[in-house]
Motif scaffolding. Sequence first.
Motif, PDB file in Angstrom:
ATOM      1  N   UNK A  90       0.792  -1.230   0.000  1.00 16.98           N
ATOM      2  CA  UNK A  90       0.000   0.000   0.000  1.00 16.98           C
ATOM      3  C   UNK A  90       0.823   1.278   0.000  1.00 16.98           C
ATOM      4  N   UNK A  91       2.044   1.244   0.499  1.00 21.56           N
ATOM      5  CA  UNK A  91       2.818   2.458   0.696  1.00 21.56           C
ATOM      6  C   UNK A  91       2.548   3.065   2.057  1.00 21.56           C
ATOM      7  N   UNK A  92       3.443   3.930   2.515  1.00 21.92           N
ATOM      8  CA  UNK A  92       3.345   4.487   3.870  1.00 21.92           C
ATOM      9  C   UNK A  92       2.104   5.345   4.061  1.00 21.92           C
ATOM     10  N   UNK A  93       1.755   6.150   3.074  1.00 23.48           N
ATOM     11  CA  UNK A  93       0.637   7.077   3.214  1.00 23.48           C
ATOM     12  C   UNK A  93      -0.660   6.348   3.505  1.00 23.48           C
ATOM     13  N   UNK A  94      -0.947   5.311   2.746  1.00 17.77           N
ATOM     14  CA  UNK A  94      -2.189   4.557   2.942  1.00 17.77           C
ATOM     15  C   UNK A  94      -2.219   3.890   4.305  1.00 17.77           C
ATOM     16  N   UNK A  95      -1.084   3.338   4.727  1.00 13.01           N
ATOM     17  CA  UNK A  95      -1.027   2.693   6.035  1.00 13.01           C
ATOM     18  C   UNK A  95      -1.324   3.695   7.143  1.00 13.01           C
ATOM     19  N   UNK A  96      -0.822   4.930   7.002  1.00 12.66           N
ATOM     20  CA  UNK A  96      -1.019   5.950   8.036  1.00 12.66           C
ATOM     21  C   UNK A  96      -2.487   6.329   8.159  1.00 12.66           C
ATOM     22  N   UNK A  97      -3.147   6.637   7.036  1.00 18.38           N
ATOM     23  CA  UNK A  97      -4.535   7.096   7.170  1.00 18.38           C
ATOM     24  C   UNK A  97      -5.483   5.965   7.525  1.00 18.38           C
ATOM     25  N   UNK A  98      -5.202   4.753   7.059  1.00 17.16           N
ATOM     26  CA  UNK A  98      -6.039   3.605   7.449  1.00 17.16           C
ATOM     27  C   UNK A  98      -5.888   3.333   8.948  1.00 17.16           C
ATOM     28  N   UNK A  99      -4.662   3.387   9.451  1.00 20.86           N
ATOM     29  CA  UNK A  99      -4.427   3.180  10.885  1.00 20.86           C
ATOM     30  C   UNK A  99      -5.131   4.251  11.712  1.00 20.86           C
ATOM     31  N   UNK A 100      -5.133   5.484  11.202  1.00 19.96           N
ATOM     32  CA  UNK A 100      -5.801   6.572  11.921  1.00 19.96           C
ATOM     33  C   UNK A 100      -7.296   6.330  12.027  1.00 19.96           C
ATOM     34  N   UNK A 101      -7.892   5.805  10.976  1.00 18.17           N
ATOM     35  CA  UNK A 101      -9.329   5.493  11.000  1.00 18.17           C
ATOM     36  C   UNK A 101      -9.612   4.366  11.982  1.00 18.17           C
ATOM     37  N   UNK A 227      -2.175  17.371   3.276  1.00 19.16           N
ATOM     38  CA  UNK A 227      -0.827  17.463   2.725  1.00 19.16           C
ATOM     39  C   UNK A 227      -0.520  16.453   1.636  1.00 19.16           C
ATOM     40  N   UNK A 228      -1.514  15.682   1.213  1.00 18.43           N
ATOM     41  CA  UNK A 228      -1.250  14.580   0.278  1.00 18.43           C
ATOM     42  C   UNK A 228      -0.618  15.041  -1.037  1.00 18.43           C
ATOM     43  N   UNK A 229      -1.000  16.214  -1.519  1.00 22.72           N
ATOM     44  CA  UNK A 229      -0.474  16.646  -2.821  1.00 22.72           C
ATOM     45  C   UNK A 229       0.993  17.065  -2.757  1.00 22.72           C
ATOM     46  N   UNK A 230       1.534  17.229  -1.549  1.00 22.12           N
ATOM     47  CA  UNK A 230       2.929  17.661  -1.401  1.00 22.12           C
ATOM     48  C   UNK A 230       3.895  16.501  -1.135  1.00 22.12           C
ATOM     49  N   UNK A 231       3.377  15.347  -0.716  1.00 19.33           N
ATOM     50  CA  UNK A 231       4.255  14.261  -0.279  1.00 19.33           C
ATOM     51  C   UNK A 231       4.967  13.593  -1.449  1.00 19.33           C
ATOM     52  N   UNK A 232       6.157  13.118  -1.151  1.00 18.44           N
ATOM     53  CA  UNK A 232       6.842  12.196  -2.059  1.00 18.44           C
ATOM     54  C   UNK A 232       6.457  10.782  -1.638  1.00 18.44           C
ATOM     55  N   UNK A 233       6.029   9.959  -2.594  1.00 14.54           N
ATOM     56  CA  UNK A 233       5.537   8.619  -2.288  1.00 14.54           C
ATOM     57  C   UNK A 233       6.513   7.572  -2.818  1.00 14.54           C
ATOM     58  N   UNK A 234       6.920   6.683  -1.942  1.00  9.81           N
ATOM     59  CA  UNK A 234       7.680   5.510  -2.385  1.00  9.81           C
ATOM     60  C   UNK A 234       6.712   4.497  -2.964  1.00  9.81           C
ATOM     61  N   UNK A 235       7.018   3.993  -4.131  1.00 12.79           N
ATOM     62  CA  UNK A 235       6.164   2.979  -4.726  1.00 12.79           C
ATOM     63  C   UNK A 235       6.472   1.613  -4.125  1.00 12.79           C
ATOM     64  N   UNK A 236       5.435   0.884  -3.674  1.00  5.87           N
ATOM     65  CA  UNK A 236       5.669  -0.467  -3.144  1.00  5.87           C
ATOM     66  C   UNK A 236       6.306  -1.352  -4.212  1.00  5.87           C
ATOM     67  N   UNK A 237       7.306  -2.110  -3.800  1.00  6.28           N
ATOM     68  CA  UNK A 237       8.055  -2.941  -4.737  1.00  6.28           C
ATOM     69  C   UNK A 237       7.808  -4.429  -4.526  1.00  6.28           C
ATOM     70  N   UNK A 238       6.738  -4.772  -3.815  1.00  7.15           N
ATOM     71  CA  UNK A 238       6.550  -6.163  -3.453  1.00  7.15           C
ATOM     72  C   UNK A 238       7.284  -6.467  -2.169  1.00  7.15           C
ATOM     73  N   UNK A 239       7.039  -7.599  -1.604  1.00  7.05           N
ATOM     74  CA  UNK A 239       7.610  -7.914  -0.302  1.00  7.05           C
ATOM     75  C   UNK A 239       9.121  -8.058  -0.372  1.00  7.05           C
ATOM     76  N   UNK A 240       9.865  -7.222   0.357  1.00  9.18           N
ATOM     77  CA  UNK A 240      11.326  -7.355   0.365  1.00  9.18           C
ATOM     78  C   UNK A 240      11.765  -8.615   1.087  1.00  9.18           C
ATOM     79  N   UNK A 241      10.906  -9.143   1.952  1.00  9.02           N
ATOM     80  CA  UNK A 241      11.272 -10.343   2.692  1.00  9.02           C
ATOM     81  C   UNK A 241      11.266 -11.573   1.789  1.00  9.02           C
TER      82      UNK A 241
END
Length: 560
Positions: A90-101, A227-241
């Motif tokens: 999902x990327x960090x941004x999605x995890x943050x707002x979902x966790x907040x909800x 602030x969503x329009x200002x953030x730099x987003x890392x694209x998920x690359x699949x599970x690094x593990x």
Amino acid sequence: MGSSSISGDGEAQLHGTTNSKHGGWITFPFIIATLAGLTLAGGGWLSNLIVYLIDQFHINSIDAAQINNVVCGCTSLFPIVGAIIADSFLGSSAVIWISSVISLLGLLLFLLMATVDGMRPENCQNDSSLCTITPSKTQYAMLYLALTLVAIGLGGSRFTLATMGANQFTRAKHQETYFNWYFFTLYFATVIASTAIVYVEDNVSWAWGFGICIMANVLGLIIFLLGKKYYYYDKPQGSPFTSLAQVIVASFRKKKMVLSSQSPDYYYGDDLQKKIDELPTNSFRLLNKAAVKIEGDILPNGSIAKPWNICTVQQVEDLKTLFRILPLWSSSILLGAPIGIQASLSVLQALAMDRHLGPHFKFPAGSLLVFTLVTTSICLSLFDRFLWPTWKKIFGRNSTPLQRVGIGHVFNVASMVVSALVEKKRRVTVHSHHLQGSVVALSVLWLVPQLVIVGIGEAFHFPGQVALYYQEFPTSLKSSATAMIAMVIGIAFYLSTAVVDLFRRETTWLPNDINNGNLDYMYWVVAVLGVINFGYYLVCARLYEYKNVSYGNQTLTVKN
């Protein structure tokens, strides 16, 4: 805080496309304000949890402390799950707002339990610590559901915000400044929650306290989304593990292969420069076999035919990085466990001491840990402004994360020793006045020194660990890197729960009425364990070698 000013000094760097700028200091107010709001919401319920369980659900003191430790452990382990989801899907941004909800849903449930009759046990006419009214199964279920939701919400957002904020910057110096402000905000907001919100819960009502938490949570979520329009987003690359697991499988399948000393015999993927002038490092040499090319491993177009048969050299080096840092990481578990034990037992001590400060004010037991938080917040600022510049002048180089963590170990042990001495005095006072089972005349302020000392230690080892993991971990595991410290804290809380439970069953040190026990013996045990663990840490730190990390003019690299 940091030496860099928070301004658009060229750090609003270009990320991604060339048509729009994202990241940099413009994102800083949104992320820090979000952190403040979510921390106020989380601290408002977590700081006073032991008192809430005793007062509203009539749970005995030691059991309440154990539940508190388990919940604290969950809030520190969930960041690992959040980091994996952020890195992989999902990327960090999605995890943050979902966790907040999710956190908001848990707080709403707490508000319902505080306002709706039948969702909690009836109030006792006598002292709640002696109450015989127990919660029903349904009431327990609602309590644990609420705790699960708020723990997931707090755990999923707090450390993911740390990673996402650091990812907005490309310069290490600005990342370090961001981490300083991150921890200052984290501690300062927790101080406010542990004092103002806890005071409302104890002196006005639990409903008003949880209502304030809800408003802080909503405000933090709104600011983050703005602030969503200002953030730099890392694209998920699949599970690094999965990538790391492939290294283990591939090296096992090629365990009988003889390693080559020629660079062309290894697979580097698209990294052409390393094909020319760099071999895999010599540490954990058996893993290098995973990158050795044999017939059938590579397709004509240069891509991998079977990912579980061969890996890139970078994949191999990423796994080696984890192996190098694991011993240091493990030493932090016994650094955190004493803190968890002290945090819960100090609240129980406060409940059995004189908490009056003047004729009209009674200090809330749940606010006791504010002394640790305030101390850490002040020290973070003072260290950044004065201690570390002075250190560089004296020693000619910046302090390293390992040195900072080591100093934190020393303060941690000292705090446990002071805790043991203070508890002995408290217990002697009880016995000398024949006040077993009642509040002791000894002031709660006697607990302040031990909390101040552990707060100083946290100002050393907590940021030091986060900086170490963030800078040393592979790029594909950046979110997991900052969550590693959360995982340490989580395991430490579970370990502290297990230790308390062990001594509760096997000794008479921890009865429900702590005036009849020997908490000081417990503190002496963890102090001795801390000394042993410090020795283990020194060995690990001595053998560890930094990988491509710069501190001022000092560059540290891993040797082969």
